[in-house]
Design a protein around this motif. Structure first.
Motif, PDB file in Angstrom:
ATOM      1  N   TYR A   1     -76.880  65.648 -47.883  1.00 25.13           N
ATOM      2  CA  TYR A   1     -77.575  66.553 -46.976  1.00 25.13           C
ATOM      3  C   TYR A   1     -79.088  66.377 -47.133  1.00 25.13           C
ATOM      4  O   TYR A   1     -79.647  66.624 -48.210  1.00 25.13           O
TER       5      TYR A   1
ATOM      6  N   VAL B   1     -82.170  68.085 -46.086  1.00 28.64           N
ATOM      7  CA  VAL B   1     -82.705  69.318 -45.510  1.00 28.64           C
ATOM      8  C   VAL B   1     -84.207  69.140 -45.333  1.00 28.64           C
ATOM      9  O   VAL B   1     -84.933  68.922 -46.304  1.00 28.64           O
TER      10      VAL B   1
ATOM     11  N   ALA C   1     -75.932  64.126 -43.345  1.00 27.60           N
ATOM     12  CA  ALA C   1     -76.481  65.030 -42.338  1.00 27.60           C
ATOM     13  C   ALA C   1     -77.976  65.228 -42.523  1.00 27.60           C
ATOM     14  O   ALA C   1     -78.495  65.223 -43.651  1.00 27.60           O
TER      15      ALA C   1
ATOM     16  N   LEU D   1     -80.631  68.169 -41.675  1.00 27.54           N
ATOM     17  CA  LEU D   1     -80.648  69.591 -41.330  1.00 27.54           C
ATOM     18  C   LEU D   1     -82.082  70.097 -41.278  1.00 27.54           C
ATOM     19  O   LEU D   1     -82.897  69.768 -42.146  1.00 27.54           O
TER      20      LEU D   1
ATOM     21  N   LEU E   1     -83.404  73.855 -41.011  1.00 29.95           N
ATOM     22  CA  LEU E   1     -82.881  75.217 -40.986  1.00 29.95           C
ATOM     23  C   LEU E   1     -83.856  76.221 -40.394  1.00 29.95           C
ATOM     24  O   LEU E   1     -83.453  77.289 -39.934  1.00 29.95           O
TER      25      LEU E   1
ATOM     26  N   ASN F   1     -80.882  76.117 -35.353  1.00 31.16           N
ATOM     27  CA  ASN F   1     -80.857  75.150 -36.453  1.00 31.16           C
ATOM     28  C   ASN F   1     -80.453  73.763 -35.942  1.00 31.16           C
ATOM     29  O   ASN F   1     -79.627  73.640 -35.038  1.00 31.16           O
TER      30      ASN F   1
ATOM     31  N   ASP G   1     -78.711  70.187 -36.703  1.00 29.47           N
ATOM     32  CA  ASP G   1     -77.709  69.543 -37.558  1.00 29.47           C
ATOM     33  C   ASP G   1     -77.286  68.229 -36.903  1.00 29.47           C
ATOM     34  O   ASP G   1     -76.464  68.202 -35.993  1.00 29.47           O
TER      35      ASP G   1
ATOM     36  N   HIS H   1     -75.535  64.705 -37.735  1.00 25.65           N
ATOM     37  CA  HIS H   1     -74.719  64.228 -38.841  1.00 25.65           C
ATOM     38  C   HIS H   1     -73.769  63.098 -38.429  1.00 25.65           C
ATOM     39  O   HIS H   1     -73.474  62.905 -37.251  1.00 25.65           O
TER      40      HIS H   1
END
Length: 361
Positions: free
Chosen positions: A113, A115, A154, A156, A158, A163, A165, A167
């Motif tokens: 992930y 982020v 993914a 991301l 936030l 949001n 996403d 992926h």
């Protein structure tokens, strides 16, 4: 007589003691390895991590890490950077018979992930270490074969509304002969193959050959993403471009070759049957729709209803950049000359990168 009895007892108790010792070591070994792994994860500056359990398979020469998670200390989110369900690390016996001590790794349901908000912390904090070094320490010998089963990667964001996403799921990957155990005479002895499903249900495939033994790896890779529903990217396009897709499919084709640090290749995105809508029904939205519609009319191919371009990339790995004017030319060419085909062009290979590396020497 007493001497004989003593020797007889020793012959019985020595093997028994050895067996007991081995059993004790076998029972304690998972806890010892688990503590070692947790210490490695805890010693990464700027990160914290842990594992849930360790299983030892002595006969296979392997150990299995279950529930490995890694995240940044000051991450804004609770989403783990790495979340590995099950990682099987073992000796590759076939390579051992060839005189090489190497390992093979099978990862089941690993999740990566990225982020966006957490990554900003890394860029601003010089105390963060390279987490890949720590994970390498968990594998005592060089990796020769790698297999990923049902993985996910993914991006991301936030704090975006909504949001974001983006992926790839259902990632299945195999990479063989990474340490060049066999086929040593080949320029690119390692083979990689992968499939996945993208956001919007697109079909993803990657294939190619590599030489990872070199400091800057050589490779010849092709990538395809086909028939992804463009509306699935609306959270991303709405946040960054203030527009949505009402319909259409997204395709992406790319080939990349690297030789002696010189990279050549292209990225070819194609939108088919795309219909764009603005963020709202206001006056500015109407202007934006007209702007987008005007350029879409100019740049799309009328016969196949595609909007596409071909972005060439070329240069040494310390200065890779897209070429602006060829990109513009290829965009217009798709609209008025010849539509880009929905396929990898097959125009980039390892020899192209070799020639490019020789020209810059």
């Amino acid at each position: 007589m007493n001497i004989k009895r003593t020797l007889k007892k020793k012959r019985i108790w020595v093997p028994v003691a050895i067996i007991v010792l081995l059993v004790v070591v076998r029972i304690a070994l998972p806890y010892v390895v688990k503590n070692y792994v947790n210490r490695v994860l805890a010693d990464i500056p700027g990160y914290y991590g842990k594992v849930q359990d360790i299983d030892i398979a002595l006969i296979r020469g392997a150990y299995v890490i279950e529930g490995l998670a890694l995240n940044r200390v000051d991450a804004e989110s609770t989403v783990p950077f790495l979340d590995f369900e099950k990682t099987d690390i073992s000796i590759e016996w076939g390579a051992l018979f060839k005189g090489h001590i190497v390992s093979e790794i099978e990862m089941t349901e690993p999740k990566f992930y990225y982020v966006f908000e957490d990554q900003q912390q890394v860029e601003q904090n010089p105390d963060y270490d390279d987490w890949t070094k720590a994970l390498t320490d968990l594998v005592p010998i060089d990796i020769n074969n790698l297999k990923i089963i049902n993985g996910k990667a993914a991006f991301l964001q936030l704090n975006a509304e909504p949001n974001i996403d983006l992926h790839f799921s259902e990632i299945n990957l195999s990479a063989n002969n990474l340490r060049n155990v066999v086929q040593k005479s080949l320029n690119l002895p390692s083979e990689i193959k992968a499939t996945a499903v993208s956001i919007g249900g697109g079909n993803v495939s990657l294939s190619g050959k590599m030489d990872l033994v070199k400091k800057i790896p050589d490779m010849d890779i092709s990538f395809k993403l086909e028939q992804a529903n463009a509306t699935a990217m609306n959270d991303f396009t709405k946040h960054y471009a203030k527009l949505d897709f009402d319909s259409g499919s997204f395709n992406l084709y790319s080939e990349v070759a690297i030789a002696n640090g010189f990279l050549t290749g292209y990225v070819k995105p194609i939108l088919k049957d795309a219909k764009l809508i603005g963020e709202d029904d206001g006056f500015l939205s109407v202007l934006w729709e007209g702007f987008v519609g005007f350029f879409k009319f100019i740049l799309k191919n009328k016969s196949k209803n595609t909007l596409a371009t071909n972005v060439p990339i070329e240069g040494d790995l310390n200065n890779v950049k897209g070429k602006v004017w060829p990109t513009i030319f290829n965009t217009v060419r798709n609209g008025w000359v010849k539509a880009f085909e929905n396929q990898v062009d097959g125009k980039v290979d390892f020899e192209d990168a070799v020639k490019g590396s020789e020209e810059i020497e």
